[in-house]
Design an enzyme around this catalytic site. Structure first.
Site, PDB file in Angstrom:
ATOM      1  N   ARG A 197     -64.279 -53.089 -27.941  1.00  0.00           N
ATOM      2  CA  ARG A 197     -64.322 -54.413 -28.461  1.00  0.00           C
ATOM      3  C   ARG A 197     -63.342 -54.697 -29.534  1.00  0.00           C
ATOM      4  O   ARG A 197     -62.571 -55.846 -29.280  1.00  0.00           O
ATOM      5  CB  ARG A 197     -65.694 -54.857 -29.158  1.00  0.00           C
ATOM      6  CG  ARG A 197     -66.880 -54.710 -28.045  1.00  0.00           C
ATOM      7  CD  ARG A 197     -68.305 -54.767 -28.580  1.00  0.00           C
ATOM      8  NE  ARG A 197     -69.499 -54.973 -27.636  1.00  0.00           N
ATOM      9  CZ  ARG A 197     -70.609 -54.628 -27.903  1.00  0.00           C
ATOM     10  NH1 ARG A 197     -71.073 -54.117 -28.863  1.00  0.00           N
ATOM     11  NH2 ARG A 197     -71.565 -55.123 -26.962  1.00  0.00           N
TER      12      ARG A 197
ATOM     13  N   HIS B 192     -73.449 -46.568 -34.578  1.00  0.00           N
ATOM     14  CA  HIS B 192     -73.240 -47.565 -33.593  1.00  0.00           C
ATOM     15  C   HIS B 192     -74.246 -48.741 -34.000  1.00  0.00           C
ATOM     16  O   HIS B 192     -75.575 -48.777 -33.459  1.00  0.00           O
ATOM     17  CB  HIS B 192     -73.568 -47.378 -32.317  1.00  0.00           C
ATOM     18  CG  HIS B 192     -73.701 -48.325 -31.038  1.00  0.00           C
ATOM     19  ND1 HIS B 192     -72.881 -49.323 -30.957  1.00  0.00           N
ATOM     20  CD2 HIS B 192     -74.632 -48.635 -30.090  1.00  0.00           C
ATOM     21  CE1 HIS B 192     -73.044 -50.131 -29.959  1.00  0.00           C
ATOM     22  NE2 HIS B 192     -74.317 -49.676 -29.712  1.00  0.00           N
TER      23      HIS B 192
ATOM     24  N   ASP C  33     -68.034 -50.343 -29.333  1.00  0.00           N
ATOM     25  CA  ASP C  33     -67.468 -50.927 -30.407  1.00  0.00           C
ATOM     26  C   ASP C  33     -65.856 -50.666 -30.582  1.00  0.00           C
ATOM     27  O   ASP C  33     -65.268 -51.734 -30.908  1.00  0.00           O
ATOM     28  CB  ASP C  33     -68.019 -50.282 -31.844  1.00  0.00           C
ATOM     29  CG  ASP C  33     -69.596 -50.132 -31.549  1.00  0.00           C
ATOM     30  OD1 ASP C  33     -70.198 -50.973 -31.906  1.00  0.00           O
ATOM     31  OD2 ASP C  33     -70.004 -48.951 -31.040  1.00  0.00           O
TER      32      ASP C  33
ATOM     33  N   ARG D  90     -80.966 -52.302 -33.668  1.00  0.00           N
ATOM     34  CA  ARG D  90     -80.895 -51.176 -32.748  1.00  0.00           C
ATOM     35  C   ARG D  90     -81.923 -50.326 -33.380  1.00  0.00           C
ATOM     36  O   ARG D  90     -82.839 -49.384 -32.726  1.00  0.00           O
ATOM     37  CB  ARG D  90     -79.549 -50.573 -32.576  1.00  0.00           C
ATOM     38  CG  ARG D  90     -78.628 -51.267 -31.876  1.00  0.00           C
ATOM     39  CD  ARG D  90     -76.984 -50.746 -31.944  1.00  0.00           C
ATOM     40  NE  ARG D  90     -76.065 -51.490 -31.437  1.00  0.00           N
ATOM     41  CZ  ARG D  90     -75.470 -52.463 -31.681  1.00  0.00           C
ATOM     42  NH1 ARG D  90     -75.733 -52.892 -33.145  1.00  0.00           N
ATOM     43  NH2 ARG D  90     -74.642 -52.876 -31.139  1.00  0.00           N
TER      44      ARG D  90
HETATM   45  N1  NAI Z   1     -74.941 -47.451 -26.703  1.00  0.00           N
HETATM   46  C1  NAI Z   1     -74.523 -48.683 -26.404  1.00  0.00           C
HETATM   47  O1  NAI Z   1     -73.457 -48.924 -26.620  1.00  0.00           O
HETATM   48  C2  NAI Z   1     -75.505 -49.568 -25.672  1.00  0.00           C
HETATM   49  C3  NAI Z   1     -76.867 -49.105 -25.479  1.00  0.00           C
HETATM   50  N2  NAI Z   1     -78.005 -49.953 -24.779  1.00  0.00           N
HETATM   51  C4  NAI Z   1     -78.952 -49.378 -24.803  1.00  0.00           C
HETATM   52  O2  NAI Z   1     -79.521 -48.742 -23.627  1.00  0.00           O
HETATM   53  C5  NAI Z   1     -80.747 -49.147 -23.195  1.00  0.00           C
HETATM   54  C6  NAI Z   1     -81.081 -49.643 -22.164  1.00  0.00           C
HETATM   55  O3  NAI Z   1     -80.906 -51.009 -22.108  1.00  0.00           O
HETATM   56  P1  NAI Z   1     -81.195 -51.970 -20.933  1.00  0.00           P
HETATM   57  O4  NAI Z   1     -80.736 -51.199 -19.468  1.00  0.00           O
HETATM   58  O5  NAI Z   1     -80.579 -53.122 -21.054  1.00  0.00           O
HETATM   59  O6  NAI Z   1     -82.729 -51.999 -20.689  1.00  0.00           O
HETATM   60  P2  NAI Z   1     -83.734 -52.279 -19.413  1.00  0.00           P
HETATM   61  O7  NAI Z   1     -84.872 -52.600 -20.049  1.00  0.00           O
HETATM   62  O8  NAI Z   1     -82.849 -53.109 -18.423  1.00  0.00           O
HETATM   63  O9  NAI Z   1     -83.648 -50.823 -18.847  1.00  0.00           O
HETATM   64  C7  NAI Z   1     -84.606 -49.580 -19.154  1.00  0.00           C
HETATM   65  C8  NAI Z   1     -85.006 -48.912 -17.983  1.00  0.00           C
HETATM   66  O10 NAI Z   1     -85.626 -47.762 -18.866  1.00  0.00           O
HETATM   67  C9  NAI Z   1     -86.644 -47.431 -17.769  1.00  0.00           C
HETATM   68  N3  NAI Z   1     -87.595 -46.669 -18.443  1.00  0.00           N
HETATM   69  C10 NAI Z   1     -88.459 -46.676 -19.366  1.00  0.00           C
HETATM   70  N4  NAI Z   1     -89.185 -45.815 -19.820  1.00  0.00           N
HETATM   71  C11 NAI Z   1     -88.951 -44.797 -18.889  1.00  0.00           C
HETATM   72  C12 NAI Z   1     -89.410 -43.395 -19.016  1.00  0.00           C
HETATM   73  N5  NAI Z   1     -90.151 -42.867 -19.616  1.00  0.00           N
HETATM   74  N6  NAI Z   1     -88.742 -42.641 -17.941  1.00  0.00           N
HETATM   75  C13 NAI Z   1     -87.652 -43.343 -17.146  1.00  0.00           C
HETATM   76  N7  NAI Z   1     -87.206 -44.583 -17.046  1.00  0.00           N
HETATM   77  C14 NAI Z   1     -87.682 -45.251 -18.123  1.00  0.00           C
HETATM   78  C15 NAI Z   1     -87.305 -48.581 -17.514  1.00  0.00           C
HETATM   79  O11 NAI Z   1     -88.223 -48.674 -16.485  1.00  0.00           O
HETATM   80  C16 NAI Z   1     -86.249 -49.622 -16.989  1.00  0.00           C
HETATM   81  O12 NAI Z   1     -85.717 -49.731 -15.969  1.00  0.00           O
HETATM   82  C17 NAI Z   1     -81.471 -49.532 -24.427  1.00  0.00           C
HETATM   83  O13 NAI Z   1     -82.025 -48.999 -25.598  1.00  0.00           O
HETATM   84  C18 NAI Z   1     -80.285 -50.444 -25.121  1.00  0.00           C
HETATM   85  O14 NAI Z   1     -80.291 -51.006 -26.342  1.00  0.00           O
HETATM   86  C19 NAI Z   1     -77.384 -51.261 -24.341  1.00  0.00           C
HETATM   87  C20 NAI Z   1     -76.149 -51.742 -24.335  1.00  0.00           C
HETATM   88  C21 NAI Z   1     -75.146 -50.838 -25.008  1.00  0.00           C
HETATM   89  C1  PYR Z   2     -76.860 -53.289 -27.324  1.00  0.00           C
HETATM   90  C2  PYR Z   2     -75.930 -52.624 -27.926  1.00  0.00           C
HETATM   91  O1  PYR Z   2     -75.882 -51.638 -28.227  1.00  0.00           O
HETATM   92  C3  PYR Z   2     -74.279 -53.054 -27.745  1.00  0.00           C
HETATM   93  O2  PYR Z   2     -74.025 -53.995 -26.938  1.00  0.00           O
HETATM   94  O3  PYR Z   2     -73.612 -52.803 -28.774  1.00  0.00           O
END
Ligand code: NAI
Ligand code: PYR
Length: 317
Positions: free
Chosen positions: A154, A178, A151, A91
């Site tokens: 999970r 995280h 987490d 991350r």
């Molecule tokens: N906090 C957590 O527990 C989790 C966090 N994540 C994080 O969430 C984030 C998104 O993951 P996904 O949805 O899988 O990625 P993704 O690639 O499917 O979606 C990201 C979206 O952000 C948009 N985007 C990019 N730059 C942008 C901007 N300047 N303005 C507006 N939209 C913009 C893209 O067009 C895309 O639709 C990642 O950083 C991932 O690591 C994912 C899973 C768990």
């Molecule tokens: C991608 C991520 O941050 C998670 O699944 O925990």
């Protein structure tokens, strides 16, 4: 005049964002949901698709594809925009790229006159939550990261499966980053008010090594899922909906979020995963667990790793 409807604006309708929107609609938590993404067609298509499910939803949610101006009267802005991890990436590897993206996003949101609560999920979530706080100038309690909510979920799920008990009766927290330095708070883990050691006392088939393996499976869950399907999204989406509900319905729920420490746990000037009371004003207060020495040392290590990663990044802003 007082607005009586709740508005959530979602920035980023990728895997995580669109799963969140779907779960939010299905639970009927907000009256208005605005979708914003750099990829306008994706956001527009998602709005159309979600609206077609409205007859099956528990209540009406007005959903449209919008832009940053819609944040002006929003109660909550949820950010899931930015890059996600590719197989093998941590991350923390995303920090530079996503901090730059966040500067552009948060500036536009604040230009709209937004004065509500931010909820951040993009990784590395602790550092990006700090970035949103810095870039927005909002009070620290009104900027929240999803932290270790996933987490912790999970952890509770795997412990529930291991002991064959409803996960909702398992109370145990993962705190810290995280990410790879997170830690389990075994000293305060319980099943229905019974400590894990009491629970396992007379169970002949109990192997203490299993507990560490459960934690490792929690810590590495994202890697395991990303290897298999490229991204994780359902679990975090449900966690974000839980947080949205706690905020909009003023629930005073204790959830492990990325919250700003100002002396709590012996640290300051950092956003990191800790249990906190969450309500309509954001983070009301941090719940300070009495950690044992080993847990304190692991938490301090997590703080230090985050601070070391943040230092060079924030010099550019
Ligand atoms: N906090 C957590 O527990 C989790 C966090 N994540 C994080 O969430 C984030 C998104 O993951 P996904 O949805 O899988 O990625 P993704 O690639 O499917 O979606 C990201 C979206 O952000 C948009 N985007 C990019 N730059 C942008 C901007 N300047 N303005 C507006 N939209 C913009 C893209 O067009 C895309 O639709 C990642 O950083 C991932 O690591 C994912 C899973 C768990
Ligand atoms: C991608 C991520 O941050 C998670 O699944 O925990």
């Amino acid at each position: 005049m007082l607005r009586r409807v709740n508005r959530v604006v979602l920035i980023g309708t990728g895997f995580v964002g669109s799963s969140y929107a779907f779960a939010l609609l299905n639970q009927g938590i907000t009256e208005e949901l605005v979708l914003v993404d750099l990829n306008k067609e994706k956001a527009e298509g998602d709005a159309m698709d979600l609206n077609h499910g409205m007859p099956f939803a528990p209540s009406r949610t007005k959903i449209w594809y919008g832009d940053y101006k819609d944040c002006g009267v929003a109660d909550l802005v949820v950010i899931t925009a930015g890059a996600n991890q590719k197989p093998g990436e941590t991350r923390l590897d995303l920090v530079e790229k996503n901090t730059k993206i966040f500067k552009g996003i948060v500036d536009q949101i604040m230009d709209s006159g937004f004065n509500g609560i931010f909820l951040v999920a993009t990784n590395p979530v602790d550092i990006l939550t700090y970035a949103v706080w810095k870039f927005s100038g909002l009070p620290r309690g009104r900027v929240i990261g999803s932290g270790t909510i996933l987490d912790t979920a999970r952890f509770r799920y795997l412990l529930g499966e291991h002991f064959d008990v409803d996960t909702r009766n398992v109370h145990a927290y993962i705190i810290g980053e995280h990410g790879d330095t997170e830690l389990p708070v075994w000293s305060h883990a319980d099943i229905a008010g019974t400590t894990i050691s009491e629970w396992t006392k007379n169970k002949a088939d109990f192997n203490p090594d299993d507990l560490n393996q459960i934690f490792l499976n929690v810590r590495d869950a994202a890697y395991h899922i990303i290897e298999r399907k490229g991204a994780t999204y359902y679990g975090i989406a449900m966690g974000l909906v839980r947080l949205t509900k706690a905020i909009l319905r003023n629930e005073n729920s204790v959830l492990t979020v990325s919250a700003y420490l100002d002396g709590e746990y012996g640290h300051n000037d950092i956003y990191i995963g800790v249990p906190a009371v969450v309500n309509r004003n954001g983070v009301r207060e941090i719940v300070e667990l009495d950690l044992n020495e080993e847990e304190k040392a692991k938490f301090t290590n997590s703080v230090q790793v985050l601070k070391k990663t943040m230092e060079p990044v924030f010099k550019n802003f």
